[in-house]
Design a protein around this motif. Structure first.
Motif, PDB file in Angstrom:
ATOM      1  N   ALA A   1      29.726  -3.444  -6.931  1.00  0.00           N
ATOM      2  CA  ALA A   1      28.991  -3.980  -5.786  1.00  0.00           C
ATOM      3  C   ALA A   1      28.009  -5.052  -6.229  1.00  0.00           C
ATOM      4  O   ALA A   1      27.696  -5.185  -7.409  1.00  0.00           O
ATOM      5  CB  ALA A   1      28.242  -2.861  -5.083  1.00  0.00           C
ATOM      6  N   LYS A   2      27.562  -5.798  -5.253  1.00  0.00           N
ATOM      7  CA  LYS A   2      26.677  -6.932  -5.539  1.00  0.00           C
ATOM      8  C   LYS A   2      25.290  -6.657  -4.952  1.00  0.00           C
ATOM      9  O   LYS A   2      25.184  -6.279  -3.789  1.00  0.00           O
ATOM     10  CB  LYS A   2      27.275  -8.181  -4.888  1.00  0.00           C
ATOM     11  N   TYR A   3      24.225  -6.856  -5.780  1.00  0.00           N
ATOM     12  CA  TYR A   3      22.858  -6.751  -5.271  1.00  0.00           C
ATOM     13  C   TYR A   3      22.704  -7.703  -4.097  1.00  0.00           C
ATOM     14  O   TYR A   3      23.227  -8.803  -4.168  1.00  0.00           O
ATOM     15  CB  TYR A   3      21.864  -7.122  -6.397  1.00  0.00           C
ATOM     16  N   PRO A   4      22.043  -7.333  -2.987  1.00  0.00           N
ATOM     17  CA  PRO A   4      21.189  -6.157  -2.785  1.00  0.00           C
ATOM     18  C   PRO A   4      21.868  -4.951  -2.154  1.00  0.00           C
ATOM     19  O   PRO A   4      21.164  -4.052  -1.689  1.00  0.00           O
ATOM     20  CB  PRO A   4      20.112  -6.709  -1.863  1.00  0.00           C
ATOM     21  N   GLU A   5      23.219  -4.946  -2.128  1.00  0.00           N
ATOM     22  CA  GLU A   5      23.893  -3.786  -1.545  1.00  0.00           C
ATOM     23  C   GLU A   5      23.371  -2.496  -2.184  1.00  0.00           C
ATOM     24  O   GLU A   5      23.278  -2.410  -3.403  1.00  0.00           O
ATOM     25  CB  GLU A   5      25.406  -3.923  -1.779  1.00  0.00           C
ATOM     26  N   ASP A   6      23.043  -1.545  -1.399  1.00  0.00           N
ATOM     27  CA  ASP A   6      22.587  -0.213  -1.852  1.00  0.00           C
ATOM     28  C   ASP A   6      21.204  -0.180  -2.511  1.00  0.00           C
ATOM     29  O   ASP A   6      20.754   0.883  -2.934  1.00  0.00           O
ATOM     30  CB  ASP A   6      23.598   0.432  -2.821  1.00  0.00           C
ATOM     31  N   TRP A   7      20.513  -1.342  -2.624  1.00  0.00           N
ATOM     32  CA  TRP A   7      19.186  -1.319  -3.246  1.00  0.00           C
ATOM     33  C   TRP A   7      18.226  -0.444  -2.422  1.00  0.00           C
ATOM     34  O   TRP A   7      17.511   0.393  -2.963  1.00  0.00           O
ATOM     35  CB  TRP A   7      18.628  -2.744  -3.401  1.00  0.00           C
ATOM     36  N   ASN A   8      18.248  -0.644  -1.091  1.00  0.00           N
ATOM     37  CA  ASN A   8      17.371   0.162  -0.233  1.00  0.00           C
ATOM     38  C   ASN A   8      17.772   1.635  -0.221  1.00  0.00           C
ATOM     39  O   ASN A   8      16.915   2.505  -0.081  1.00  0.00           O
ATOM     40  CB  ASN A   8      17.348  -0.391   1.197  1.00  0.00           C
ATOM     41  N   VAL A   9      19.054   1.887  -0.390  1.00  0.00           N
ATOM     42  CA  VAL A   9      19.516   3.283  -0.479  1.00  0.00           C
ATOM     43  C   VAL A   9      18.889   3.923  -1.717  1.00  0.00           C
ATOM     44  O   VAL A   9      18.351   5.033  -1.667  1.00  0.00           O
ATOM     45  CB  VAL A   9      21.068   3.353  -0.573  1.00  0.00           C
ATOM     46  N   TRP A  10      18.921   3.178  -2.816  1.00  0.00           N
ATOM     47  CA  TRP A  10      18.366   3.677  -4.080  1.00  0.00           C
ATOM     48  C   TRP A  10      16.844   3.882  -3.995  1.00  0.00           C
ATOM     49  O   TRP A  10      16.336   4.944  -4.333  1.00  0.00           O
ATOM     50  CB  TRP A  10      18.734   2.712  -5.216  1.00  0.00           C
ATOM     51  N   THR A  11      16.121   2.870  -3.512  1.00  0.00           N
ATOM     52  CA  THR A  11      14.661   3.000  -3.493  1.00  0.00           C
ATOM     53  C   THR A  11      14.213   4.079  -2.497  1.00  0.00           C
ATOM     54  O   THR A  11      13.232   4.769  -2.733  1.00  0.00           O
ATOM     55  CB  THR A  11      13.947   1.664  -3.182  1.00  0.00           C
TER      56      THR A  11
END
Ligand SMILES: [Mg+2]
Length: 271
Positions: free
Chosen positions: A107-117
């Motif tokens: 996957a490419k940032y920012p995909e899932d970044w908010n899921v992680w944080t």
């Protein structure tokens, strides 16, 4: 007769659409990437997660930070209230599990970044919480300047508290509002405090001189400011991402997997 003509037109339209899709024809003239991959991240993430040397570098940085803070505290000519300013990501919180996910999921940032944080599960970087609690114990104010945004505030506060960081509240957490540059937020703190130390993994965590600059300017500025490193500026390692990477691609306007891969190989200096 009219019905037959209409049928011929519809049949021809379907054939044209089929041919277009089969030839990867893009109606908007913006070729879609089909070769995206994050394989280049593999060794950087493994270094962050597996190399005891990386852990040692974090300890080394925060041990040095403590020494430098002690030196600053001993300076009696410094009358104002003291503060230490730290970045969050890859400075005091380890997001390498997110980077690892970007590889395994391709996957490419920012995909899932908010899921992680939002999970608030990032672990503290080695030595970070001990150093900041030491500073707080000496009466030094601790500020967190991060380019996480308002939506991530609650989870970030929760994460920092669970990892035992001091002074974690909305006063000490300076999130990204309009601009990614951290200079205005540093200046705001400097109105009330003497900043004894700045700690970060990206040169933009230290001075506005590094904001949106080229690799050449970054390199020259580091030489110019060389006496600050290990003194007032404490740098952490991050080979996974950062402005160093953006600067490489920007210089060649590389914005696709193909061009970025080519740039990475082109910039290698061999013998
Ligand atoms: Mg960072």
């Amino acid at each position: 007769m009219r019905f037959i003509s209409k049928s011929i037109i519809i049949a021809f339209s379907f054939f044209a659409l089929y041919a277009c899709v089969n030839q990867n024809c893009d109606v908007k003239n913006t070729p879609k990437e089909t070769t995206f991959n994050n394989d280049h991240l593999l060794m950087a993430v493994l270094y962050q997660q597996q190399a005891a040397e990386c852990k040692a570098l974090y300890y080394q940085a925060f041990n040095l930070a403590q020494l430098m803070l002690d030196k600053d505290l001993a300076d009696k000519t410094q009358k104002g209230k003291r503060a230490v300013v730290v970045d969050i990501d890859e400075t005091i919180l380890d997001n390498s599990p997110f980077e690892a996910k970007m590889i395994t999921k391709n996957a490419k940032y920012p995909e899932d970044w908010n899921v992680w944080t939002s999970m608030a599960k990032a672990k503290a970087c080695s030595g970070a919480a001990d150093f900041l609690n030491y500073a707080a114990g000496k009466g030094v104010e601790v500020f967190y300047i991060t380019n996480r945004n308002e939506k991530e505030a609650d989870a970030t506060i929760k994460n920092l508290k669970e990892e035992h960081f001091p002074m974690v509240d909305t006063i000490h957490l300076l999130l990204k509002a309009k601009e990614s540059s951290k200079e205005m937020r540093r200046l705001k703190i400097m109105k009330k405090y003497h900043i004894a130390l700045l700690v970060g993994d990206n040169l933009t965590d230290f001075a506005a001189d590094f904001d949106k600059t080229s690799s050449e300017v970054r390199d020259a500025k580091v030489t110019e400011l060389r006496k600050e490193f290990g003194k007032r500026f404490i740098v952490l390692p991050n080979a996974m991402y950062g402005d160093w990477e953006r600067a490489m691609y920007d210089a060649y306007k590389a914005d696709t997997t193909k061009t970025k891969t080519a740039i990475r190989k082109m910039l290698l200096k061999d013998f």
